[in-house]
Write an enzyme that holds these catalytic residues in place. Structure first.
Site, mmCIF file in Angstrom:
data_model
loop_
_atom_site.group_PDB
_atom_site.id
_atom_site.type_symbol
_atom_site.label_atom_id
_atom_site.label_comp_id
_atom_site.label_asym_id
_atom_site.label_seq_id
_atom_site.Cartn_x
_atom_site.Cartn_y
_atom_site.Cartn_z
ATOM 1 N N LYS A 1 -12.981 3.017 3.192
ATOM 2 C CA LYS A 1 -11.794 3.250 3.839
ATOM 3 C C LYS A 1 -12.051 5.240 2.856
ATOM 4 O O LYS A 1 -11.123 6.096 3.475
ATOM 5 C CB LYS A 1 -9.718 2.483 3.375
ATOM 6 C CG LYS A 1 -9.797 1.314 4.448
ATOM 7 C CD LYS A 1 -9.231 0.318 3.787
ATOM 8 C CE LYS A 1 -7.223 1.632 3.804
ATOM 9 N NZ LYS A 1 -6.492 0.553 3.371
ATOM 10 N N SER B 1 4.669 -1.099 6.689
ATOM 11 C CA SER B 1 4.054 -0.466 5.365
ATOM 12 C C SER B 1 4.649 -0.313 3.979
ATOM 13 O O SER B 1 5.409 0.423 4.316
ATOM 14 C CB SER B 1 3.066 0.801 6.390
ATOM 15 O OG SER B 1 2.311 1.522 5.010
ATOM 16 N N LYS B 2 3.954 -0.859 3.501
ATOM 17 C CA LYS B 2 4.923 -1.207 1.433
ATOM 18 C C LYS B 2 5.265 0.171 1.767
ATOM 19 O O LYS B 2 6.447 0.896 1.345
ATOM 20 C CB LYS B 2 3.771 -1.692 1.011
ATOM 21 C CG LYS B 2 4.716 -2.098 -0.786
ATOM 22 C CD LYS B 2 4.856 -2.659 -1.598
ATOM 23 C CE LYS B 2 3.519 -4.014 -1.252
ATOM 24 N NZ LYS B 2 2.897 -4.780 -1.988
ATOM 25 N N THR B 3 3.558 1.060 1.286
ATOM 26 C CA THR B 3 3.882 2.839 1.007
ATOM 27 C C THR B 3 4.248 3.450 1.215
ATOM 28 O O THR B 3 4.638 4.178 1.008
ATOM 29 C CB THR B 3 2.245 2.161 0.403
ATOM 30 O OG1 THR B 3 1.308 3.030 1.296
ATOM 31 C CG2 THR B 3 1.913 2.066 -0.831
ATOM 32 N N PHE B 4 4.167 2.814 3.619
ATOM 33 C CA PHE B 4 4.361 3.863 4.516
ATOM 34 C C PHE B 4 3.318 5.446 4.535
ATOM 35 O O PHE B 4 3.286 6.371 4.911
ATOM 36 C CB PHE B 4 5.827 4.661 4.059
ATOM 37 C CG PHE B 4 6.317 4.981 5.420
ATOM 38 C CD1 PHE B 4 6.925 3.946 6.772
ATOM 39 C CD2 PHE B 4 6.426 6.179 6.477
ATOM 40 C CE1 PHE B 4 7.144 3.377 7.374
ATOM 41 C CE2 PHE B 4 7.158 6.504 7.311
ATOM 42 C CZ PHE B 4 7.372 5.033 8.373
ATOM 43 N N THR C 1 0.010 4.374 4.518
ATOM 44 C CA THR C 1 -1.604 3.230 5.016
ATOM 45 C C THR C 1 -2.174 4.402 6.228
ATOM 46 O O THR C 1 -1.012 4.637 7.252
ATOM 47 C CB THR C 1 -0.976 1.667 5.586
ATOM 48 O OG1 THR C 1 -0.163 1.371 4.009
ATOM 49 C CG2 THR C 1 -1.937 1.862 5.550
ATOM 50 N N GLY D 1 -2.686 -7.746 6.807
ATOM 51 C CA GLY D 1 -1.203 -8.916 6.469
ATOM 52 C C GLY D 1 0.233 -8.812 7.696
ATOM 53 O O GLY D 1 0.605 -9.461 7.774
ATOM 54 N N SER D 2 0.283 -7.635 7.311
ATOM 55 C CA SER D 2 1.030 -6.890 8.157
ATOM 56 C C SER D 2 1.099 -6.502 9.617
ATOM 57 O O SER D 2 2.722 -6.807 10.642
ATOM 58 C CB SER D 2 1.511 -4.903 7.622
ATOM 59 O OG SER D 2 1.150 -4.800 6.187
ATOM 60 N N GLY E 1 -0.725 -8.343 0.457
ATOM 61 C CA GLY E 1 0.033 -7.861 2.223
ATOM 62 C C GLY E 1 -0.373 -9.619 2.811
ATOM 63 O O GLY E 1 0.331 -10.391 3.809
ATOM 64 N N ARG E 2 -1.155 -10.246 2.658
ATOM 65 C CA ARG E 2 -2.090 -11.108 3.128
ATOM 66 C C ARG E 2 -0.681 -12.361 2.920
ATOM 67 O O ARG E 2 -0.930 -13.691 3.278
ATOM 68 C CB ARG E 2 -3.516 -11.935 2.793
ATOM 69 C CG ARG E 2 -3.296 -12.075 1.032
ATOM 70 C CD ARG E 2 -4.807 -12.085 0.711
ATOM 71 N NE ARG E 2 -5.694 -12.270 -0.101
ATOM 72 C CZ ARG E 2 -5.715 -10.936 -0.901
ATOM 73 N NH1 ARG E 2 -4.797 -9.941 -1.092
ATOM 74 N NH2 ARG E 2 -6.680 -10.919 -2.144
#
Length: 555
Positions: free
Chosen positions: A513, A212-215, A217, A161-162, A274-275
């Protein structure tokens, strides 16, 4: 909440399908009821740009009784309660114990919305103001790079989504964009994606947005570090990271460790999936490219559709009706796919964006009450812009064995009315013709009248009765695009509510992942790793040999 097929209204819908659905012939229904178009078409008044969007559901396999029963299914499934809970900030994403409040990001009316007793709107507005200030500084040239030059190349580094949201919206609204800017969106961990973005970029005039929300990813941080290495190498380590990199993240420690000034962080809360994040700081590239005023109109169009979804009765609620039709086709006609085909080149990334929205949301097999569902969920969504698509896969729509419910989207006005508007008229003629042809088909009587040779009769027969929804906008403005996206968001929400699944987690993304992390470490180790099945182990060994990571063949 019980499973969908345990609802009494679901059983009524099944009985209705058994008695009517299989013998329903669309072209005959239009002959019987001259008012069918008026009964099954709905106009959405978009206050964002003072335009109207027409949603025509009349070419769908539904009678008035069908729609009535579908609405009863929605009510019995608790759609309205779940919808109201979402807008109230309740934690309807129960597997992650989170609220689902992307609606707050576009709440331009600024009505209070609470999570855990706290109004989230001050925080939302603060980030929007930060985005406005920064985007205007970039666009005006006030913000300069380390050598004093304006930043005119924007590289958005993200994934999922980013990436899908910003790239789709900047393409869809390219007409409104600053043509002096060059935009790149890097998502793939394949080094080619980053290499091609950097190939013609000038480090003195390039801005990187690391999303990246958490930085943490893996794909995004790897790409970001490669961009950072390129930047420092190209500038002989004289380049100022803080002037050329900003973070769309909430992890201050990781962001500052990277070298980005915490003042250049643009955050968003855990209740933003994200989406659904293009409305948040993730949309910074959009604001930079089309300008903040247009970005605000984009939010306003989304908010207008939110209000319609909340306030319109279900039988007149446009995204609800669309979601119920999807359930109708998926569960009672055996349809496994949903085609979205925009007749607008600017919308060429729209189907890809909707793929994530739909399939990541409703690709679930476990109900909210922790049981395996006993019916199909989550249609496979696909699409390409027409008229390209009709020379590609429309053959399957017309004469294939599969039922493929289809959405056609067009604007009456083109942004580029070249040749005195003849292109748009030709485009529109195909828009109308495809939906009509899918409905009426072509039978033996007509073929005989055309003197079709007998050996070709069956080959040239079109059965018709293929369902379509036609969406007609005035023009694809920022406000119209915002409304269209939210139409599909709430369509997806309606599907999930009826199917009794959690549309807001995405655990299915994680397994591959996590295994990849383990295998990546094994690729750095000597020899052939053990502990995999024969196929995976053999493939890893073959890759290591071909990549020069094995001194001799171990296969």
């Amino acid at each position: 909440m019980v499973q969908a097929d345990s609802l009494s209204s679901w059983r009524s819908l099944q009985a209705h399908h058994d008695s009517v659905g299989r013998s329903f012939v669309l072209k005959d229904e239009f002959k019987k009821d001259p008012a069918r178009f008026e009964k099954f078409s709905f106009k959405f008044d978009n206050t964002a740009d003072q335009s109207e969007i027409l949603f025509d559901f009349s070419k769908n396999l539904v009678a008035e009784e069908t729609l009535k029963i579908l609405v009863e299914v929605a009510k019995e499934a608790g759609l309205e309660k779940l919808r109201d809970s979402m807008f109230k900030g309740e934690k309807i994403n129960f597997t992650e114990d989170r609220a689902v409040l992307h609606v707050a990001l576009r709440n331009v009316s600024n009505d209070p919305i609470y999570v855990d007793g706290q109004d989230v709107m001050p925080g939302v507005n603060k980030e929007l103001e930060h985005m406005k200030e920064f985007s205007e500084q970039i666009r005006s040239g006030e913000w300069k790079g380390y050598t004093g030059k304006p930043l005119t190349t924007i590289v958005n580094v993200g994934i999922g989504g980013s990436d899908l949201g910003p790239v789709m919206v900047t393409e869809a609204l390219k007409y409104y964009g600053d043509r002096k800017q060059t935009l790149h969106f890097v998502s793939n961990i394949d080094g080619t994606h980053m290499a091609e973005a950097l190939r013609d970029s000038d480090p003195e005039t390039t801005l990187f947005l690391v999303a990246s929300k958490t930085f943490t990813t893996a794909e995004t941080t790897t790409n970001a570090n490669s961009a950072k290495t390129w930047f420092l190498e190209k500038t002989d380590n004289k380049g100022d990271i803080a002037k050329h990199f900003v973070a769309l993240s909430t992890n201050e420690s990781e962001v500052t460790k990277f070298g980005i000034d915490k003042k250049n962080m643009f955050g968003f809360e855990s209740w933003v999936g994200g989406r659904y994040s293009v409305w948040s700081a993730i949309g910074l590239s959009v604001a930079i490219h089309i300008g903040y005023d247009n970005f605000h109109e984009f939010l306003s169009g989304a908010h207008a559709m939110d209000k319609h979804f909340c306030e319109a009765p279900l039988e007149k609620n446009i995204p609800v009706i669309a979601g119920l039709l999807s359930v109708w086709y998926s569960n009672f006609f055996g349809a496994q796919t949903h085609l979205v085909s925009p007749f607008d080149q600017y919308l060429h990334r729209f189907p890809a964006y909707l793929q994530q929205l739909s399939m990541e949301s409703n690709g679930k097999a476990v109900s909210r009450d922790n049981n395996m569902v006993k019916y199909t969920t989550g249609p496979i969504l696909f699409g390409e812009p027409a008229t390209n698509a009709q020379h590609s896969f429309y053959q399957l729509l017309h004469q294939g064995t599969k039922l493929i419910p289809t959405d056609f989207i067009i604007a009456a006005e083109s942004h580029n009315p070249i040749a005195n508007g003849q292109h748009q008229k030709m485009l529109a003629s195909n828009f109308f013709a495809q939906a009509e042809a899918l409905m009426v088909g072509k039978g033996e009587e007509q073929l005989k009248a055309e003197q079709t040779p007998e050996p070709l009769m069956k080959h040239k027969t079109f059965l018709g009765n293929r369902p379509t929804t036609s969406i007609l906008a005035q023009k694809i403005t920022p406000g119209t695009l915002g409304a269209l996206i939210v139409y599909y968001e709430h369509l997806t929400f309606t599907e999930g509510a009826v199917w009794n699944i959690n549309s807001f987690d995405q655990w299915g993304v994680e397994l591959g992942k996590s295994l990849a992390k383990k295998i990546q470490a094994e690729l750095d180790e000597p020899g052939v790793p053990k502990g995999h099945d024969a196929s995976t182990g053999g493939l890893i060994a073959a890759f290591k040999q071909k990549a020069g990571l094995l001194s001799e063949s171990k296969i």
